[in-house]
Design an enzyme around this catalytic site. Sequence first.
Site, mmCIF file in Angstrom:
data_model
loop_
_atom_site.group_PDB
_atom_site.id
_atom_site.type_symbol
_atom_site.label_atom_id
_atom_site.label_comp_id
_atom_site.label_asym_id
_atom_site.label_seq_id
_atom_site.Cartn_x
_atom_site.Cartn_y
_atom_site.Cartn_z
ATOM 1 N N HIS A 188 0.833 -1.200 0.000
ATOM 2 C CA HIS A 188 0.000 0.000 0.000
ATOM 3 C C HIS A 188 0.873 1.258 0.000
ATOM 4 O O HIS A 188 0.436 2.325 -0.425
ATOM 5 C CB HIS A 188 -0.908 0.031 1.231
ATOM 6 C CG HIS A 188 -1.996 -1.001 1.203
ATOM 7 N ND1 HIS A 188 -1.797 -2.292 1.626
ATOM 8 C CD2 HIS A 188 -3.279 -0.936 0.785
ATOM 9 C CE1 HIS A 188 -2.916 -2.979 1.486
ATOM 10 N NE2 HIS A 188 -3.832 -2.181 0.980
ATOM 11 N N ASP A 257 -4.799 -6.369 -7.697
ATOM 12 C CA ASP A 257 -4.950 -5.651 -6.440
ATOM 13 C C ASP A 257 -5.146 -4.179 -6.801
ATOM 14 O O ASP A 257 -4.957 -3.766 -7.950
ATOM 15 C CB ASP A 257 -3.721 -5.862 -5.559
ATOM 16 C CG ASP A 257 -4.033 -5.703 -4.069
ATOM 17 O OD1 ASP A 257 -5.117 -5.181 -3.732
ATOM 18 O OD2 ASP A 257 -3.201 -6.109 -3.240
#
Length: 504
Positions: A188, A257
């Site tokens: 992230h 993702d």
Amino acid sequence: MTTEHDPAGADELARLANGVLWPGFLGAELPDWLAAELRDGLAGVVYFAQNLSPHLERLSAAIHEANPRALIGVDEEGGSVTRLETLAGSTAPGAAQLGALDDLAATRATGAELARRVREAGADVLIGPVADVNTDPRNPVIGVRAFGAQTALVSRHAAAEVEGIQGTGVAACVKHFPGHGDTALDSHHDLPRITGDPVEFDRVHIEPFRAAIAAGARSVMTAHLVVPAWGEEPATLNPRVLGMLRAEGFDGVIVTDALDMAAIRESVGIGGGAVRALAAGADLLCVGNPTNPGDAAAPDQDQRDFHAARDAIVQALADGTLSVQRVAEAAARVARLADELAAERTGSSAAEPVDLGGIVARSLTVQGDLGSPAAGLVVLDARRRATLAVDSAASYVVEALAEGEWSRRIDTERATADEVAAAIAGARSAAAGGGSRIVVLVDRIDTDPSQRGFVAAVGEAAPDAVVVNVGLPGTGSGLAVIDVRASSSLGAQAARALLVGRAD
């Protein structure tokens, strides 16, 4: 081939691009812009916490009315990761709890119950299970989200959960291929690199995905990480890595993702990532959660992120950078999955009731002597700060443990010695005279020196204190420890039951 200067051609290309996009959005009602895109073939949406309300079923119905083929995805792993129970915490076992118990029937039943909840919300795809083998205990983003650190254990439980999920008209989306367990970086925020022997990586980390595919997994989510032996591109953008999935015989939907994660956004950008992921072989592009930028998020961040991806795809299709045939193939896979799920839902049966609390209670392990039952609990919350993937510092864990008694949060990495002393003194004062016990709530006692140091300081002042660990098990704390293996309300309730009223 049509060009970007031909209005009719541009509309056709936009509709084709829509068929491979899976964005998040703001609000608990269907925005006008999103309804229009759904009517124009948008593949679906992904729900996040900001989309939830008591009327979630109505929102799902509106999405499916705008596009009957729309796929609605939800990250509903159980344990530390939940969307449908964001406010109160998950009431389902997490992967590490199921792995510790190692009861395949319990894992299968948990998958079926999670899928029932997803279906009840009107959604179609459960973004799970996690098939990562958590071989690096420092892993900041997987940890207790994995079934464990052994390939065989993870393989059998990933397959069992896929079987449980997909018996109810919901698709599983196994993640994060080729394996996110051997990294100490959070994708992230950064782009992890996994070096070492690629043959060993294949044996340890890819095997659970083979097991999940053999169990019938309908979709697989990619990881934003680099395995240099297979090229310098992140797996999500790497045709060699995604080609490995097809070489295994997987003909389902390859899902990226989230493209708004820093590993992609801050390297090639959302648009560049979208084009390169499709070219590499991905079928469905998760654009991500528009609230992730935090205070920097614009009021229309959802539209901005969506258009960054869609416009880049349309441009690449128009100038020939991206093959129309490749995107049409991807969109066809997505549409096929939607059609198959719609047909299966009409004939699938609901999941059988299962005692999820009993599964979690059986998964707890105890190190040391818990002593006599306490009248109540006061809590020193020493967990790390939340990440974008896991709200490890969620307040509902403390609320379930303390049940209204005294509690205090302390950041062990930043707290001064005086602040630590004051917190411990406050806990001792709150516990004195009432028969309450001090609980130290941790989540990184295995790898975080500051948490271990804090536990040691509490132990010196209150030797009868107990550690409740919602992370991976550690050793040598000096105090009795309950290893819960999930930041969930259900796990905290089970730990409290061991300490208050009974100590068996």
